[in-house]
Scaffold this active site. Structure first.
Site, short mmCIF file in Angstrom:
data_model
loop_
_atom_site.label_atom_id
_atom_site.label_comp_id
_atom_site.label_asym_id
_atom_site.label_seq_id
_atom_site.Cartn_x
_atom_site.Cartn_y
_atom_site.Cartn_z
CB SER A 446 -11.61 123.13 24.16
OG SER A 446 -12.85 123.68 24.53
CE LYS A 489 -12.90 122.23 28.76
NZ LYS A 489 -12.17 122.37 27.48
#
Length: 638
Positions: A446, A489
């Protein structure tokens, strides 16, 4: 006197023999009488049972033999207090005439469904217990104990594979019973030793059962690898999901599940706002706007805790505020590690910048998992470049802190760079990538977009706006791919920006495919609505670079050059500079070659000849105009 005594002794002897005959006759008559009375008592009841259960095969023969044995041994019942010790001595009925009911089911109750939470060999297959009396081990049929397979015979048995495999010989016993189709009691003592006490061995019975084996995918694959006969025993495999599609029908079913919790635990009623908050939290747990989480235990705990807060406040109904209070308390209880990070950030121990511009530095987003908790944190990712052989050093991988997926992302990034800038030349640079202040394992791809952005910034010498944080994986074509934990996040970087002060320019860049997964906290949503925080969705790396560096990426023309003042043009310029340094020896000799060529041209066409010969002058003018035209075109392209 002696004669009379001898006479009397003989007479008494004859009388004793006669009395013995009388006693034997009386005993026989009493025995016949007892049997007649027992027959009158037992046989009507036996006939009654035969009439009631005449459909049971073998019962008639058994009951007739049972009644005959009672009638012939009725004295045992009458004199049971004189019996020796037996395991069934605590029963009013002697052990000889007791019935040990192994399994019983209520009529019309359907097929049995048994869940065995402790599947040992004995608990599955049954066993024969033993008693010790005065140092002697004894047993009888009344000590036969059934197993789960007996109780579930004719129905269904549910087992957890992990618990089953933890018990010695349980899997072997279960497999043997299912393959043979018969259930037989066996003693582990006889199986594991050459000696053992003598025990009874009941006959095997037919086994007709469906066994449901529950396992996590990892355990299932391990069993499949080590047990080749698994497929022949368990022929049907079914995969279960932990999420449910969110639609009107499933939402209604979810409301019914909540109502079951409320009714079973006798909780306060939940109003519409509370139900809406529970649905929102369920979608947040599933990390998808169109899904609901099926973690029933988490839902039940949240419902009961919300009821507690409403009850303590004296409210008659549970509302949204009580759900939010329960969620806040759960976040506080499970947020110890998260609070440690924010303390380091507040004190300046953890270096994170949420404003300004930096070369080769970017805010990446990561998710911390421990136990059943996850939370997002921003991480500083830096890139440094220098002249070299085209290698990209992944520092996390080199020190064995990076996983294979992270290494894959670095290789994909290197492939993208070679495809865009190394078609006609070798990339004469090396780079190093690192997550600063990272001391644990790093895995996942990611951060690929963040790593490439930092690397391009370091090469092009174009700074990155630190107001942005970015997450997303990438393929070789530069297309951005979705990642997990997007809500955690975003909220992690929002908390960091809020801690350092919101400027109205900060935000997060995420893959467009993750838009459907957004289930953010209310304070984050409010900040976005007020323009204090921003969320950008991108499809490719070019869009990310344009946001981070505030200039166009650039397009390539037919000659393989990028448009002026673009990001990729700056990258190409730096790469060409390194190429020139790599070819430094040839570059120094180039001016000398040009002078020689000009000298040869002057030798071929002297000045005087050009001025005196019209044809030569015309050719010289045409050649000069062509050179001038080429020079102007080159300047325009530059």
């Amino acid at each position: 006197i002696a004669s009379n005594m001898r006479y009397m002794d003989k007479k008494l002897e004859r009388l004793g023999l006669h009395l013995g005959d009388l006693e034997d006759d009386a005993r026989d008559r009493v025995q016949v009488l007892n049997r007649d009375i027992a027959k009158q008592v037992v046989m009507p009841r036996v006939e009654q049972m035969l009439t009631k259960f005449k459909h049971v095969d073998g019962l008639e023969q058994y009951l007739k033999q049972y009644a005959e044995d009672i009638i012939n041994n009725v004295e045992i019942v009458l004199e049971q207090e004189e019996d020796d010790f037996t395991p069934a001595q605590f029963s009013r009925v002697p052990a000889r005439f007791q019935a040990n009911v192994i399994v019983t089911h209520k009529p019309n109750s359907g097929a049995p469904v048994i869940f065995e939470d402790f599947p040992t060999h004995y608990n599955l297959l049954g066993h024969v217990e033993q008693l010790t009396q005065n140092g002697t081990i004894t047993t009888d049929f009344t000590l036969i104990r059934p197993g789960s397979l007996h109780n579930a015979n004719g129905g269904f048995l549910m087992l957890e594979a992990e618990q089953l495999l933890e018990q010695p010989y349980a899997w072997q016993g279960l497999k043997r019973a299912l393959k043979s189709g018969h259930l037989k009691l066996s003693s582990l003592e006889h199986m594991l030793t050459l000696t053992g006490s003598i025990s009874i061995e009941p006959a095997s019975i037919p086994l007709n059962i469906k066994v449901v084996l529950l396992a996590e995918p990892e355990i299932y694959y391990e069993i499949l690898e080590l047990e080749p006969e698994l497929g022949s025993i368990f022929k049907i495999r079914a995969d279960f999901t932990d999420t449910l599609q969110r639609n009107d029908e499933n939402e209604q079913a979810y409301m019914q599940l909540i109502a079951d919790y409320v009714q079973s635990d006798k909780l306060l009623p939940f109003d519409r706002s509370a139900l809406s908050a529970l649905l929102t939290d369920s979608s947040r747990q599933a990390e998808d706007q169109s899904s609901l989480s099926l973690h029933a235990l988490t839902l039940g705990d949240l419902i009961r805790e919300a009821h507690h807060h409403a009850f303590e406040a004296g409210d008659k109904m549970v509302s949204e505020k009580h759900i939010n209070t329960a969620l806040d308390h759960r976040k506080y209880r499970l947020g110890y590690l998260r609070e440690l990070f924010w303390q380091d950030l507040t004190r300046g121990t953890q270096l994170i910048e949420t404003r300004g511009h930096r070369l080769g530095q970017i805010n990446a987003l990561s998710v911390i998992h421990y136990a059943d908790v996850e939370f997002g944190l921003p991480s500083r990712l830096t890139a440094s470049v220098y002249q070299g052989g085209g290698d990209i050093l992944d520092i996390e991988r080199s020190v064995e802190l990076g996983g294979s997926l992270h290494a894959k992302g670095v290789l994909l990034m290197a492939s993208f760079l070679k495809a865009h800038f190394g078609r006609e030349q070798t990339l004469h640079f090396s780079a190093a990538l690192a997550f600063e202040q990272s001391y644990g394992q790093v895995d996942g791809d990611s951060a690929t977009v963040a790593e490439l952005s930092a690397l391009i910034s370091a090469i092009s010498q174009l700074p990155i706006d630190q107001s942005w944080a970015i997450t997303g994986s990438m393929n070789q074509l530069g297309q951005v791919q979705p990642i997990g934990g997007v809500n955690a996040k975003i909220e992690g970087f929002f908390d960091a920006c809020k801690l350092q002060g919101l400027t109205g320019k900060q935000g997060v860049i995420i893959p467009r495919q993750n838009m459907q997964h957004l289930m953010l906290r209310k304070d984050v949503i409010a900040a976005v609505e007020e323009g204090q925080f921003h969320i950008h969705a991108i499809d490719n790396i070019a869009q990310a670079l344009e946001i981070l560096m505030a200039r166009p990426v650039g397009t390539m023309d037919k000659k393989g050059r990028y448009s002026k003042n673009s990001i990729f043009a700056a990258v190409m310029e730096q790469l060409e500079y390194w190429q020139a340094i790599e070819d430094g020896a040839e570059f120094e000799e180039e001016p000398k070659k040009k002078k020689k060529k000009k000298k040869k041209k002057k030798d071929k066409a002297p000045i005087k000849e050009i001025l005196t010969d019209p044809d030569t002058l015309a050719e010289a003018l045409v050649a000069e105009s062509k050179e001038l035209e080429k020079s102007e075109v080159q300047q325009a392209e530059d």
